[in-house]
Design an enzyme around this catalytic site. Sequence first.
Site, PDB file in Angstrom:
ATOM      1  N   GLY A   1      -4.846   2.676  28.978  1.00 54.60           N
ATOM      2  CA  GLY A   1      -3.587   3.160  28.411  1.00 54.60           C
ATOM      3  C   GLY A   1      -3.723   4.049  27.196  1.00 54.60           C
ATOM      4  O   GLY A   1      -2.708   4.553  26.694  1.00 54.60           O
ATOM      5  N   ASP A   2      -4.935   4.275  26.697  1.00 59.89           N
ATOM      6  CA  ASP A   2      -5.104   5.140  25.530  1.00 59.89           C
ATOM      7  C   ASP A   2      -4.980   6.612  25.926  1.00 59.89           C
ATOM      8  O   ASP A   2      -5.821   7.129  26.679  1.00 59.89           O
ATOM      9  CB  ASP A   2      -6.489   4.921  24.895  1.00 59.89           C
ATOM     10  CG  ASP A   2      -6.451   3.912  23.774  1.00 59.89           C
ATOM     11  OD1 ASP A   2      -5.353   3.431  23.451  1.00 59.89           O
ATOM     12  OD2 ASP A   2      -7.515   3.604  23.210  1.00 59.89           O
TER      13      ASP A   2
ATOM     14  N   SER B   1       4.056 -10.999   0.371  1.00 58.75           N
ATOM     15  CA  SER B   1       3.395 -11.576   1.538  1.00 58.75           C
ATOM     16  C   SER B   1       2.166 -10.762   1.932  1.00 58.75           C
ATOM     17  O   SER B   1       1.205 -11.308   2.476  1.00 58.75           O
ATOM     18  CB  SER B   1       4.369 -11.648   2.722  1.00 58.75           C
ATOM     19  OG  SER B   1       4.862 -10.362   3.055  1.00 58.75           O
TER      20      SER B   1
ATOM     21  N   ASP C   1       9.806  -7.173  -3.650  1.00 59.65           N
ATOM     22  CA  ASP C   1       8.701  -7.465  -2.735  1.00 59.65           C
ATOM     23  C   ASP C   1       8.439  -8.962  -2.761  1.00 59.65           C
ATOM     24  O   ASP C   1       8.455  -9.580  -3.828  1.00 59.65           O
ATOM     25  CB  ASP C   1       7.439  -6.704  -3.173  1.00 59.65           C
ATOM     26  CG  ASP C   1       6.395  -6.593  -2.082  1.00 59.65           C
ATOM     27  OD1 ASP C   1       5.949  -7.649  -1.578  1.00 59.65           O
ATOM     28  OD2 ASP C   1       6.003  -5.464  -1.740  1.00 59.65           O
TER      29      ASP C   1
ATOM     30  N   TYR D   1       7.285  -4.829  17.000  1.00 63.71           N
ATOM     31  CA  TYR D   1       7.292  -4.008  15.785  1.00 63.71           C
ATOM     32  C   TYR D   1       8.031  -2.690  16.027  1.00 63.71           C
ATOM     33  O   TYR D   1       8.952  -2.320  15.293  1.00 63.71           O
ATOM     34  CB  TYR D   1       5.864  -3.730  15.330  1.00 63.71           C
ATOM     35  CG  TYR D   1       5.775  -2.717  14.216  1.00 63.71           C
ATOM     36  CD1 TYR D   1       6.278  -3.007  12.951  1.00 63.71           C
ATOM     37  CD2 TYR D   1       5.196  -1.463  14.420  1.00 63.71           C
ATOM     38  CE1 TYR D   1       6.208  -2.073  11.922  1.00 63.71           C
ATOM     39  CE2 TYR D   1       5.120  -0.532  13.402  1.00 63.71           C
ATOM     40  CZ  TYR D   1       5.625  -0.839  12.161  1.00 63.71           C
ATOM     41  OH  TYR D   1       5.564   0.092  11.152  1.00 63.71           O
TER      42      TYR D   1
ATOM     43  N   TYR E   1       0.823  -1.212   0.000  1.00 59.74           N
ATOM     44  CA  TYR E   1       0.000   0.000   0.000  1.00 59.74           C
ATOM     45  C   TYR E   1       0.858   1.263   0.000  1.00 59.74           C
ATOM     46  O   TYR E   1       0.694   2.147  -0.854  1.00 59.74           O
ATOM     47  CB  TYR E   1      -0.929  -0.060   1.214  1.00 59.74           C
ATOM     48  CG  TYR E   1      -1.639   1.202   1.593  1.00 59.74           C
ATOM     49  CD1 TYR E   1      -2.452   1.885   0.692  1.00 59.74           C
ATOM     50  CD2 TYR E   1      -1.532   1.711   2.890  1.00 59.74           C
ATOM     51  CE1 TYR E   1      -3.126   3.038   1.058  1.00 59.74           C
ATOM     52  CE2 TYR E   1      -2.205   2.854   3.274  1.00 59.74           C
ATOM     53  CZ  TYR E   1      -2.993   3.521   2.358  1.00 59.74           C
ATOM     54  OH  TYR E   1      -3.668   4.659   2.729  1.00 59.74           O
TER      55      TYR E   1
ATOM     56  N   ASN F   1      -0.616   7.181  11.631  1.00 57.69           N
ATOM     57  CA  ASN F   1      -1.642   6.466  10.856  1.00 57.69           C
ATOM     58  C   ASN F   1      -1.687   6.948   9.407  1.00 57.69           C
ATOM     59  O   ASN F   1      -1.954   8.123   9.142  1.00 57.69           O
ATOM     60  CB  ASN F   1      -3.016   6.681  11.504  1.00 57.69           C
ATOM     61  CG  ASN F   1      -3.030   6.274  12.964  1.00 57.69           C
ATOM     62  OD1 ASN F   1      -2.931   5.111  13.295  1.00 57.69           O
ATOM     63  ND2 ASN F   1      -3.125   7.267  13.853  1.00 57.69           N
TER      64      ASN F   1
ATOM     65  N   LYS G   1      11.758  -1.444  14.479  1.00 65.60           N
ATOM     66  CA  LYS G   1      11.929  -0.197  13.730  1.00 65.60           C
ATOM     67  C   LYS G   1      13.027   0.659  14.353  1.00 65.60           C
ATOM     68  O   LYS G   1      13.838   1.280  13.642  1.00 65.60           O
ATOM     69  CB  LYS G   1      10.613   0.570  13.676  1.00 65.60           C
ATOM     70  CG  LYS G   1       9.585  -0.017  12.726  1.00 65.60           C
ATOM     71  CD  LYS G   1      10.042   0.076  11.284  1.00 65.60           C
ATOM     72  CE  LYS G   1       8.972  -0.339  10.314  1.00 65.60           C
ATOM     73  NZ  LYS G   1       9.384  -0.200   8.896  1.00 65.60           N
TER      74      LYS G   1
ATOM     75  N   ARG H   1     -10.239   2.250  26.420  1.00 68.96           N
ATOM     76  CA  ARG H   1      -9.251   1.182  26.496  1.00 68.96           C
ATOM     77  C   ARG H   1      -8.146   1.614  27.449  1.00 68.96           C
ATOM     78  O   ARG H   1      -7.682   2.754  27.374  1.00 68.96           O
ATOM     79  CB  ARG H   1      -8.656   0.880  25.118  1.00 68.96           C
ATOM     80  CG  ARG H   1      -9.613   0.231  24.152  1.00 68.96           C
ATOM     81  CD  ARG H   1      -8.927  -0.123  22.844  1.00 68.96           C
ATOM     82  NE  ARG H   1      -8.327   1.041  22.206  1.00 68.96           N
ATOM     83  CZ  ARG H   1      -7.908   1.061  20.935  1.00 68.96           C
ATOM     84  NH1 ARG H   1      -8.019  -0.027  20.210  1.00 68.96           N
ATOM     85  NH2 ARG H   1      -7.391   2.153  20.423  1.00 68.96           N
TER      86      ARG H   1
ATOM     87  N   SER I   1       8.733   4.303  11.976  1.00 75.15           N
ATOM     88  CA  SER I   1       7.378   4.334  12.532  1.00 75.15           C
ATOM     89  C   SER I   1       7.344   5.134  13.820  1.00 75.15           C
ATOM     90  O   SER I   1       8.319   5.153  14.587  1.00 75.15           O
ATOM     91  CB  SER I   1       6.891   2.914  12.808  1.00 75.15           C
ATOM     92  OG  SER I   1       5.668   2.926  13.533  1.00 75.15           O
TER      93      SER I   1
END
Length: 331
Positions: A281-282, A34, A31, A141, A11, A170, A145, A279, A117
């Site tokens: 910890g948000d 996957s 690529d 993840y 993407y 995002n 990074k 939620r 990220s």
Amino acid sequence: MTWMVTGGAGYIGAHVVEAFRAVGTDTVVVDNLSSGHRGFVPEDIPFIQADLNDRAALDGAFAEHPVAGVVHIAGYKYAGESVRKPLRTYRDNVTGMVALLEAMEGAGVANMVFSSSAATFGTPDSELVTEASATVPESPYGQTKLIGEWLLADQARAAGLRHTSLRYFNVVGSGTDRISDTSPHNLFPLVFDALVAGRTPRINGADYPTPDGTCVRDYIHVADLAEAHVAAARRVESGETVEPVYNLGSGAGTSVREIMDAMASVTGIDFEPEVQARRPGDPARIVADGTLAARDLGWTMRHSVQDMVASAWSARQAWEAQQEQRAQQTR
């Protein structure tokens, strides 16, 4: 000269290939498909289906093409899934990057732009994240990074690698109906899936100290992100000074309620989100300061929230039509 785009059938990567094309720069895509799609890469773009840990394939790609630098986007990109699959995450994101850097050094390629990220920050201790904010990743993840950034810094000291890394939150929208976000984990596809299936999207908490009570986050349009990668690549290749990392963010953010309102407006599916409990910890608000990227890379938010949702919805509909056409051809 040519720039290699790893993960160029995904993407984000496919949009970077489009952005390079727009400025007349040749690309070659590596690529393993996957999560990417061969159809996202134009037929006239050289395409190599290979895993980054396949050194023979990488060496062959560098030998065949006059590569000036690499935009490294390939990787296992799901923070939540990385907790369940840490070994795969480290193999794809760390071991794969080591192999790529080795192949680059062997081929004499000394320019890299790394798609990092904002997950490197973990849960920031302030609402506005800068490049100087503490990096305390909370998932494999995010950790991989951050390790990738360390690898670049070490290779720069050892071998003169010229590099920069781009951190962002995002990524949404689409720059062309030919490329859609097909991730099963990203917000926009999840909300679209719910609406199409007749389910009501949910909001986790509506009593935060924000203008409408819902969490505020940074959403950036994928085409803007792609242009920033290309601007960084051109600056690195020209030898101009770059920061080791740049944040790509709005500096203001968008609330979850605003996203939902735009979803209803664009899709024509009227709904009232189901409000659930917060939620744990948000944070109420997390956005990134893009001042340095604006100074050096010409970074700016060129698309509104409405643009982001409308382009994503249009690309999704085109993708579904294409899939249906293929299904009919195989019946």
